[in-house]
Design a protein around this motif. Structure first.
Motif, mmCIF file in Angstrom:
data_model
loop_
_atom_site.group_PDB
_atom_site.id
_atom_site.type_symbol
_atom_site.label_atom_id
_atom_site.label_comp_id
_atom_site.label_asym_id
_atom_site.label_seq_id
_atom_site.Cartn_x
_atom_site.Cartn_y
_atom_site.Cartn_z
ATOM 1 N N MET A 85 34.804 107.041 58.153
ATOM 2 C CA MET A 85 33.779 106.175 57.594
ATOM 3 C C MET A 85 33.533 106.574 56.146
ATOM 4 O O MET A 85 33.409 107.740 55.825
ATOM 5 N N SER A 86 33.475 105.568 55.273
ATOM 6 C CA SER A 86 33.151 105.836 53.872
ATOM 7 C C SER A 86 31.645 105.704 53.695
ATOM 8 O O SER A 86 30.919 105.349 54.619
ATOM 9 N N ALA A 87 31.187 105.963 52.476
ATOM 10 C CA ALA A 87 29.756 105.859 52.191
ATOM 11 C C ALA A 87 29.258 104.427 52.351
ATOM 12 O O ALA A 87 28.074 104.200 52.545
ATOM 13 N N THR A 88 30.165 103.458 52.274
ATOM 14 C CA THR A 88 29.755 102.059 52.329
ATOM 15 C C THR A 88 30.074 101.375 53.653
ATOM 16 O O THR A 88 29.758 100.220 53.832
ATOM 17 N N GLY A 89 30.734 102.064 54.575
ATOM 18 C CA GLY A 89 31.044 101.421 55.845
ATOM 19 C C GLY A 89 32.244 102.037 56.521
ATOM 20 O O GLY A 89 32.600 103.187 56.281
ATOM 21 N N PHE A 90 32.879 101.238 57.366
ATOM 22 C CA PHE A 90 34.011 101.674 58.179
ATOM 23 C C PHE A 90 35.286 101.058 57.611
ATOM 24 O O PHE A 90 35.417 99.838 57.556
ATOM 25 N N ASP A 91 36.220 101.917 57.198
ATOM 26 C CA ASP A 91 37.436 101.489 56.509
ATOM 27 C C ASP A 91 38.641 101.487 57.424
ATOM 28 O O ASP A 91 38.692 102.243 58.392
ATOM 29 N N TYR A 92 39.619 100.659 57.063
ATOM 30 C CA TYR A 92 40.959 100.801 57.616
ATOM 31 C C TYR A 92 41.957 100.435 56.529
ATOM 32 O O TYR A 92 41.647 99.674 55.612
ATOM 33 N N THR A 93 43.138 100.989 56.634
ATOM 34 C CA THR A 93 44.251 100.680 55.736
ATOM 35 C C THR A 93 45.518 100.629 56.573
ATOM 36 O O THR A 93 45.756 101.523 57.387
ATOM 37 N N ILE A 94 46.293 99.579 56.392
ATOM 38 C CA ILE A 94 47.576 99.421 57.076
ATOM 39 C C ILE A 94 48.644 99.268 56.005
ATOM 40 O O ILE A 94 48.501 98.436 55.111
ATOM 41 N N THR A 95 49.697 100.057 56.095
ATOM 42 C CA THR A 95 50.815 99.946 55.158
ATOM 43 C C THR A 95 52.095 99.731 55.955
ATOM 44 O O THR A 95 52.335 100.430 56.945
ATOM 45 N N ARG A 96 52.874 98.748 55.521
ATOM 46 C CA ARG A 96 54.175 98.475 56.140
ATOM 47 C C ARG A 96 55.190 98.187 55.041
ATOM 48 O O ARG A 96 54.829 97.736 53.953
ATOM 49 N N THR A 97 56.447 98.397 55.365
ATOM 50 C CA THR A 97 57.527 97.991 54.470
ATOM 51 C C THR A 97 58.207 96.787 55.088
ATOM 52 O O THR A 97 58.610 96.820 56.255
ATOM 53 N N LEU A 98 58.274 95.710 54.317
ATOM 54 C CA LEU A 98 58.836 94.448 54.783
ATOM 55 C C LEU A 98 60.229 94.249 54.205
ATOM 56 O O LEU A 98 60.478 94.599 53.045
ATOM 57 N N ASP A 99 61.119 93.667 54.983
ATOM 58 C CA ASP A 99 62.490 93.408 54.542
ATOM 59 C C ASP A 99 62.570 92.080 53.810
ATOM 60 O O ASP A 99 63.223 91.132 54.259
#
Length: 138
Positions: free
Chosen positions: A1-15
């Motif tokens: 959780m950050s100071a401003t809320g609940f974060d998520y990050t998704i990283t993918r490599t696309l062909d």
């Protein structure tokens, strides 16, 4: 959780090269083809609006609206989504990085609750799965 809320990050490599990934997010008929969306209208510019009707598994239709706050062609989109009962739109940041004929895509959001974050993260993974399938067939 950050100071401003609940974060998520998704990283993918696309062909797919970055310009094809950008087009998939910014051209209405291409977006509709992979995002399980109908009635897609995209005005991709800072301050421009977007709308679509998301068709989720089971056939439920969910109308969505929002705006673009930042647009850097082939690099970054920051999109706000209007949420009923909330004064400010929920922002989603999409970053693209070219890697030859491939593209690294990163989606991130900050939500008010862990439940909202978990639902948004699940939705983003669903979107990226659809995008991956679409680009493989394109």
């Amino acid at each position: 959780m950050s100071a401003t809320g609940f974060d998520y990050t998704i990283t993918r490599t696309l062909d797919a090269p970055v310009d094809k990934v950008w087009a998939a997010w910014t051209i209405a008929d291409k977006y509709a083809a992979w995002a399980s969306a109908e009635e897609v209208v995209l005005n991709v510019r800072p301050g421009g609006t977007w709308s679509s009707v998301m068709v989720i598994p089971g056939g439920v239709r969910v109308p969505l609206t929002g705006n673009y706050t930042e647009v850097v062609e082939n690099k970054r989109l920051v999109m706000g989504m209007d949420v009923p009962g909330r004064d400010e739109p929920v922002l989603m940041t999409l970053d693209l990085a070219a890697d030859g004929e491939r593209t690294q895509i990163t989606l991130s959001q900050t939500l008010d609750t862990a439940e909202d974050r978990d639902q948004a993260e699940q939705g983003s993974n669903f979107l990226l799965d659809g995008l991956t399938t679409y680009l493989a067939a394109a």
